[in-house]
Write a protein that holds these residues in place. Structure first.
Motif, mmCIF file in Angstrom:
data_model
loop_
_atom_site.group_PDB
_atom_site.id
_atom_site.type_symbol
_atom_site.label_atom_id
_atom_site.label_comp_id
_atom_site.label_asym_id
_atom_site.label_seq_id
_atom_site.Cartn_x
_atom_site.Cartn_y
_atom_site.Cartn_z
ATOM 1 N N GLY A 178 0.811 -1.214 0.000
ATOM 2 C CA GLY A 178 0.000 0.000 0.000
ATOM 3 C C GLY A 178 0.843 1.262 0.000
ATOM 4 N N THR A 179 0.134 2.382 0.119
ATOM 5 C CA THR A 179 0.790 3.701 0.085
ATOM 6 C C THR A 179 0.349 4.496 1.303
ATOM 7 O OG1 THR A 179 0.907 3.721 -2.319
ATOM 8 C CG2 THR A 179 0.946 5.870 -1.238
ATOM 9 N N GLY A 180 1.299 5.290 1.833
ATOM 10 C CA GLY A 180 0.952 6.168 2.962
ATOM 11 C C GLY A 180 1.886 5.932 4.130
ATOM 12 N N SER A 181 1.685 6.757 5.169
ATOM 13 C CA SER A 181 2.623 6.713 6.297
ATOM 14 C C SER A 181 2.470 5.437 7.116
ATOM 15 C CB SER A 181 2.428 7.946 7.180
ATOM 16 O OG SER A 181 1.085 8.044 7.607
ATOM 17 N N THR A 182 1.281 4.832 7.146
ATOM 18 C CA THR A 182 1.109 3.560 7.861
ATOM 19 C C THR A 182 1.665 2.418 7.018
ATOM 20 O OG1 THR A 182 -0.954 4.520 8.694
ATOM 21 C CG2 THR A 182 -0.552 2.212 9.200
ATOM 22 N N ALA A 183 1.327 2.417 5.741
ATOM 23 C CA ALA A 183 1.816 1.360 4.843
ATOM 24 C C ALA A 183 3.345 1.339 4.783
ATOM 25 C CB ALA A 183 1.227 1.546 3.451
ATOM 26 N N GLU A 184 3.972 2.499 4.973
ATOM 27 C CA GLU A 184 5.446 2.523 4.911
ATOM 28 C C GLU A 184 6.080 1.605 5.950
ATOM 29 O OE1 GLU A 184 6.940 6.556 4.885
ATOM 30 O OE2 GLU A 184 6.001 6.912 2.924
ATOM 31 N N TYR A 185 5.439 1.524 7.129
ATOM 32 C CA TYR A 185 5.986 0.610 8.144
ATOM 33 C C TYR A 185 5.829 -0.847 7.712
ATOM 34 C CZ TYR A 185 6.536 4.464 11.450
ATOM 35 O OH TYR A 185 6.948 5.620 12.075
ATOM 36 N N ALA A 186 4.752 -1.129 6.990
ATOM 37 C CA ALA A 186 4.569 -2.501 6.483
ATOM 38 C C ALA A 186 5.626 -2.811 5.419
ATOM 39 C CB ALA A 186 3.156 -2.663 5.921
ATOM 40 N N ILE A 187 5.896 -1.832 4.577
ATOM 41 C CA ILE A 187 6.900 -2.033 3.520
ATOM 42 C C ILE A 187 8.276 -2.298 4.158
ATOM 43 C CG2 ILE A 187 8.055 -0.945 1.539
ATOM 44 C CD1 ILE A 187 5.393 0.789 1.306
ATOM 45 N N LYS A 188 8.569 -1.544 5.213
ATOM 46 C CA LYS A 188 9.863 -1.750 5.898
ATOM 47 C C LYS A 188 9.936 -3.153 6.484
ATOM 48 C CE LYS A 188 10.754 3.111 6.736
ATOM 49 N NZ LYS A 188 10.435 4.250 7.580
ATOM 50 N N ARG A 189 8.833 -3.642 7.049
ATOM 51 C CA ARG A 189 8.817 -4.999 7.603
ATOM 52 C C ARG A 189 8.978 -6.036 6.488
ATOM 53 N NH1 ARG A 189 9.376 -6.175 12.894
ATOM 54 N NH2 ARG A 189 7.857 -7.656 13.671
ATOM 55 N N VAL A 190 8.325 -5.797 5.360
ATOM 56 C CA VAL A 190 8.485 -6.698 4.208
ATOM 57 C C VAL A 190 9.968 -6.700 3.773
ATOM 58 C CG1 VAL A 190 7.951 -6.912 1.734
ATOM 59 C CG2 VAL A 190 6.092 -6.632 3.397
ATOM 60 N N GLY A 191 10.586 -5.533 3.804
ATOM 61 C CA GLY A 191 12.018 -5.442 3.487
ATOM 62 C C GLY A 191 12.850 -6.311 4.418
ATOM 63 N N GLU A 192 12.480 -6.325 5.698
ATOM 64 C CA GLU A 192 13.208 -7.167 6.670
ATOM 65 C C GLU A 192 13.023 -8.642 6.327
ATOM 66 O OE1 GLU A 192 12.516 -4.047 10.375
ATOM 67 O OE2 GLU A 192 11.835 -6.120 10.626
ATOM 68 N N ARG A 199 -4.242 3.325 -8.457
ATOM 69 C CA ARG A 199 -3.494 2.049 -8.415
ATOM 70 C C ARG A 199 -3.928 1.206 -7.227
ATOM 71 N NH1 ARG A 199 2.930 2.096 -9.385
ATOM 72 N NH2 ARG A 199 3.097 3.706 -10.956
ATOM 73 N N GLU A 200 -4.221 1.876 -6.107
ATOM 74 C CA GLU A 200 -4.654 1.119 -4.922
ATOM 75 C C GLU A 200 -5.920 0.323 -5.206
ATOM 76 O OE1 GLU A 200 -2.915 3.843 -1.257
ATOM 77 O OE2 GLU A 200 -4.874 4.327 -2.086
ATOM 78 N N LYS A 201 -6.832 0.917 -5.985
ATOM 79 C CA LYS A 201 -8.086 0.195 -6.246
ATOM 80 C C LYS A 201 -7.860 -0.947 -7.227
ATOM 81 C CE LYS A 201 -12.156 2.453 -5.775
ATOM 82 N NZ LYS A 201 -13.422 3.139 -6.123
ATOM 83 N N ILE A 202 -6.990 -0.734 -8.205
ATOM 84 C CA ILE A 202 -6.680 -1.810 -9.164
ATOM 85 C C ILE A 202 -6.008 -2.975 -8.433
ATOM 86 C CG2 ILE A 202 -5.225 -2.403 -11.153
ATOM 87 C CD1 ILE A 202 -5.730 0.539 -12.128
ATOM 88 N N VAL A 203 -5.073 -2.648 -7.563
ATOM 89 C CA VAL A 203 -4.363 -3.695 -6.820
ATOM 90 C C VAL A 203 -5.317 -4.397 -5.844
ATOM 91 C CG1 VAL A 203 -2.520 -4.093 -5.108
ATOM 92 C CG2 VAL A 203 -2.079 -2.680 -7.140
ATOM 93 N N ALA A 204 -6.189 -3.651 -5.204
ATOM 94 C CA ALA A 204 -7.161 -4.275 -4.283
ATOM 95 C C ALA A 204 -8.044 -5.260 -5.048
ATOM 96 C CB ALA A 204 -8.016 -3.194 -3.614
ATOM 97 N N ALA A 205 -8.463 -4.875 -6.243
ATOM 98 C CA ALA A 205 -9.351 -5.742 -7.029
ATOM 99 C C ALA A 205 -8.632 -7.019 -7.475
ATOM 100 C CB ALA A 205 -9.881 -4.980 -8.236
ATOM 101 N N ALA A 206 -7.317 -6.952 -7.585
ATOM 102 C CA ALA A 206 -6.543 -8.120 -8.025
ATOM 103 C C ALA A 206 -6.076 -8.978 -6.851
ATOM 104 C CB ALA A 206 -5.326 -7.647 -8.831
ATOM 105 N N SER A 207 -6.479 -8.610 -5.637
ATOM 106 C CA SER A 207 -5.969 -9.278 -4.437
ATOM 107 C C SER A 207 -6.975 -10.293 -3.896
ATOM 108 C CB SER A 207 -5.671 -8.241 -3.344
ATOM 109 O OG SER A 207 -4.701 -7.326 -3.794
#
Ligand code: 5RP
Length: 228
Positions: A30-44, A107-115
């Motif tokens: 996702g995108t945004g200040s909350t999603a950024e923490y998820a991206i960092k965890r995925v990076g780990e 893009r968020e809606k396209i990705v949500a629909a594909a999830s």
């Protein structure tokens, strides 16, 4: 926030990744200040040897993920997305959402629909009884004739304000503008969506209706609750 106050965005984002992302999955970021923490965890996780295929919901997310060593795939390069973890601006009791204050709604809606599964991560300040009470509804429009599009949007009962960045119109990843449409509240989001989507020039709106499987909510005391 005092220094020992829990970081509610980080807590909920990390829990979402730890609970829902498994080795071998295709993951929407996702995108945004909350999603950024998820991206960092995925990076780990990737740093620890997880094999993940990741799809980004914005250029900003793509840049962050790649800087952490996460390989990004185009949404059309993957067959489906196992789970997407994304933030939201408002969440109502039926798990309907307003998204797009971060400018990535298309893009968020396209990705949500594909999830196969969409996990939304928010702190409790984003929970509302009715959509639209706190935040405007972002609507992405093409640039041509955007003033006319805004006028037609206002006929749905809102005040439509062109989003600016540094004094200039904010331009989305797809090269469009965004109007932030403030309603007093949104009584029937499905009806409103059907009215907005037929306005010429509208590309996408920030109502995410029936797209969410799970909402994880962090609370001021550090607890995370789940709504599914
Ligand atoms: C971006 C979004 C974000 O998910 C939403 O704005 C929440 O962002 P934040 O976590 O920074 O409050 O929809 O288009």
């Amino acid at each position: 926030m005092t220094s020992d106050a829990p970081n509610l965005k980080k807590i909920v984002a990390e829990k979402a990744v730890d609970d829902y992302v498994k080795d071998g999955m295709t993951v929407g970021l996702g995108t945004g200040s909350t999603a950024e923490y998820a991206i960092k965890r995925v990076g780990e996780l990737v740093g620890n040897g997880y094999e993940l295929k990741c799809v980004a919901t914005s250029k900003r997310t793509e840049d962050l993920a790649q800087s952490l060593g996460v390989r990004i795939y185009d949404v059309d390069e993957v067959e489906h997305i196992d789970v997407t973890i994304d933030g939201a601006d408002e969440v109502d009791p039926q798990k309907q959402l307003i998204k797009g204050l971060g400018g990535a709604l298309l893009r968020e809606k396209i990705v949500a629909a594909a999830s196969l599964s969409e996990v939304i991560i928010v702190d409790s300040s984003k929970i509302v009884d009715k959509l639209g009470v706190k935040t405007p509804l972002p609507v992405e429009v093409i640039r041509y004739g955007h003033g006319k599009t805004a006028y037609a949007l206002e006929r749905q009962g809102c005040k439509a304000t062109l989003r600016l960045s540094g004094g200039q119109p904010f331009v989305t990843d797809a090269g469009n503008y965004i109007y932030d449409c403030k309603f007093e509240s949104i009584e029937n989001p499905f009806f409103l969506e059907s009215r907005i989507d037929v306005v010429p020039g509208v590309v996408e709106n920030g109502l995410f209706l029936n797209t969410t499987d799970v909402v994880l909510i962090s609370h001021p005391d550090g607890r995370v609750t789940k709504k599914d």
